[in-house]
Scaffold this motif. Structure first.
Motif, PDB file in Angstrom:
ATOM      1  N   ASP A 128      12.655   3.446   0.018  1.00 22.70           N
ATOM      2  CA  ASP A 128      11.198   3.276   0.029  1.00 22.70           C
ATOM      3  C   ASP A 128      10.777   2.243   1.067  1.00 22.70           C
ATOM      4  OD1 ASP A 128      10.967   5.126  -2.023  1.00 22.70           O
ATOM      5  OD2 ASP A 128      10.981   3.602  -3.594  1.00 22.70           O
ATOM      6  N   VAL A 129      11.546   1.159   1.145  1.00 21.00           N
ATOM      7  CA  VAL A 129      11.326   0.143   2.173  1.00 21.00           C
ATOM      8  C   VAL A 129      12.691  -0.172   2.774  1.00 21.00           C
ATOM      9  CG1 VAL A 129      10.494  -2.170   2.720  1.00 21.00           C
ATOM     10  CG2 VAL A 129       9.398  -0.860   0.880  1.00 21.00           C
ATOM     11  N   GLY A 130      12.869   0.147   4.033  1.00 23.67           N
ATOM     12  CA  GLY A 130      14.138  -0.115   4.693  1.00 23.67           C
ATOM     13  C   GLY A 130      13.930  -0.720   6.065  1.00 23.67           C
ATOM     14  N   TYR A 131      14.577  -1.863   6.317  1.00 25.04           N
ATOM     15  CA  TYR A 131      14.448  -2.541   7.609  1.00 25.04           C
ATOM     16  C   TYR A 131      15.792  -3.141   8.010  1.00 25.04           C
ATOM     17  CZ  TYR A 131       9.359  -2.253   7.811  1.00 25.04           C
ATOM     18  OH  TYR A 131       8.068  -1.798   7.897  1.00 25.04           O
ATOM     19  N   ASP A 170       4.463  -3.783  -0.629  1.00 24.63           N
ATOM     20  CA  ASP A 170       3.616  -4.081   0.524  1.00 24.63           C
ATOM     21  C   ASP A 170       3.975  -5.422   1.133  1.00 24.63           C
ATOM     22  OD1 ASP A 170       2.717  -5.414  -1.763  1.00 24.63           O
ATOM     23  OD2 ASP A 170       0.602  -5.387  -1.138  1.00 24.63           O
ATOM     24  N   ARG A 171       4.259  -6.386   0.295  1.00 23.11           N
ATOM     25  CA  ARG A 171       4.637  -7.707   0.786  1.00 23.11           C
ATOM     26  C   ARG A 171       6.010  -7.674   1.451  1.00 23.11           C
ATOM     27  NH1 ARG A 171       2.280 -12.688  -1.799  1.00 23.11           N
ATOM     28  NH2 ARG A 171       0.271 -12.047  -2.640  1.00 23.11           N
ATOM     29  N   LEU A 172       6.919  -6.877   0.901  1.00 26.03           N
ATOM     30  CA  LEU A 172       8.245  -6.770   1.498  1.00 26.03           C
ATOM     31  C   LEU A 172       8.158  -6.156   2.889  1.00 26.03           C
ATOM     32  CD1 LEU A 172      11.306  -6.999   1.414  1.00 26.03           C
ATOM     33  CD2 LEU A 172      11.369  -4.831   0.141  1.00 26.03           C
ATOM     34  N   ILE A 173       7.345  -5.116   3.039  1.00 24.42           N
ATOM     35  CA  ILE A 173       7.173  -4.494   4.354  1.00 24.42           C
ATOM     36  C   ILE A 173       6.648  -5.510   5.361  1.00 24.42           C
ATOM     37  CG2 ILE A 173       5.783  -2.819   5.650  1.00 24.42           C
ATOM     38  CD1 ILE A 173       5.900  -1.022   3.134  1.00 24.42           C
ATOM     39  N   LEU A 193      17.518  -2.565   2.057  1.00 24.93           N
ATOM     40  CA  LEU A 193      17.026  -1.310   1.500  1.00 24.93           C
ATOM     41  C   LEU A 193      16.487  -1.554   0.096  1.00 24.93           C
ATOM     42  CD1 LEU A 193      20.049   0.964   2.517  1.00 24.93           C
ATOM     43  CD2 LEU A 193      17.963   0.517   3.832  1.00 24.93           C
ATOM     44  N   PHE A 194      15.281  -1.019  -0.175  1.00 25.16           N
ATOM     45  CA  PHE A 194      14.615  -1.262  -1.458  1.00 25.16           C
ATOM     46  C   PHE A 194      13.964   0.018  -1.953  1.00 25.16           C
ATOM     47  CE2 PHE A 194      10.711  -2.339  -3.793  1.00 25.16           C
ATOM     48  CZ  PHE A 194      11.212  -3.161  -4.791  1.00 25.16           C
TER      49      PHE A 194
END
Length: 247
Positions: free
Chosen positions: A175-178, A157-160, A191-192
């Protein structure tokens, strides 16, 4: 350790002198993201605005640092969402904030190595697949990617929130990609994948294959390290010990 820091500072001084030998008009043509603002050429590095003094070559922060996107609640148990907004300083008076040696070296090497013919190609590759990167790939895996994964384990959540605070564009991968601009000409895909009971968290970074047309391959390592450091700062958590230090 003091000697090491001193050597880095000497390199920054040398790069500052090299900057003064460059044709600044041609440099702006090669890197349109460079803007002329009074005595400075300015550009953004991971969302922070820096200025290179045109007569001295000194790099300064042109905006006051943003606050963490998270602030610890009064109970100390759960994070409360905050904001991440840089505040410009008054004209002609850049913020007297320290700029890390790696940030300065990233900027200097971008200005020095960028080829006039360099163009983004929208061809994404791992670090190891960049030109001349293979010798540095093991250190990148251990010092950057493993550190990235361990830093944000349990903190998706913090990474997003941190990625979005740094102006990231959401990607449909992992799961988390920016995708976040290190510089306008050097975007990075972060990418995470969160871990579970069987597998630890995993992370990767992708680069446009043109990255080494804009900057030296060794600087791609410090770009990635600075990016991780900025994400952790925005998320309000420390970088996992053992990674490259950029502050």
């Amino acid at each position: 350790m003091e000697q090491k820091v001193s050597n880095y500072e000497k390199w920054c001084e040398e790069w500052g002198r090299r900057f003064l030998t460059l044709n600044q008009t041609q440099l702006q043509q090669t890197l349109p993201e460079l803007k002329e603002e009074g005595d400075y050429l300015t550009l953004f590095h991971f969302g922070k605005k820096y200025g290179i003094h045109r007569q001295t070559g000194k790099i300064v922060l042109m905006e006051e640092p943003a606050q963490s996107v998270f602030a610890v609640s009064s109970t100390g148990k759960s994070p409360a969402a905050g904001t991440l907004t840089g505040r410009p300083v008054s004209a002609g008076a850049p913020a007297e904030q320290p700029v890390s040696t790696n940030v300065r070296l990233n900027i200097y090497t971008l200005l020095w190595y960028a080829k006039p013919s360099a163009r983004l190609q929208n061809h994404w590759v791992t670090f190891a697949d960049l030109k001349d990167a293979r010798p540095f790939a093991p250190a990148f895996q251990k010092g950057v990617l493993q550190t990235f994964a361990r830093t944000f384990t349990g903190h998706s959540d913090r990474l997003i929130a941190a990625c979005e605070a740094l102006g990231g564009q959401k990607l449909p991968h992992s799961d988390v990609g920016y995708q976040i601009n290190a510089f306008e000409c050097i975007p990075v895909q972060f990418l995470f994948w969160e871990g579970d009971d069987e597998f630890p968290a995993q992370a990767n970074m992708l680069f446009d294959i043109s990255a080494t047309d804009f900057i030296h391959v060794e600087s791609v390592v410090t770009i990635a390290s600075v990016g991780l450091d900025e994400l952790a700062e925005a998320a309000g958590i420390p970088v996992y010990a053992g990674g490259f230090q950029t502050k």
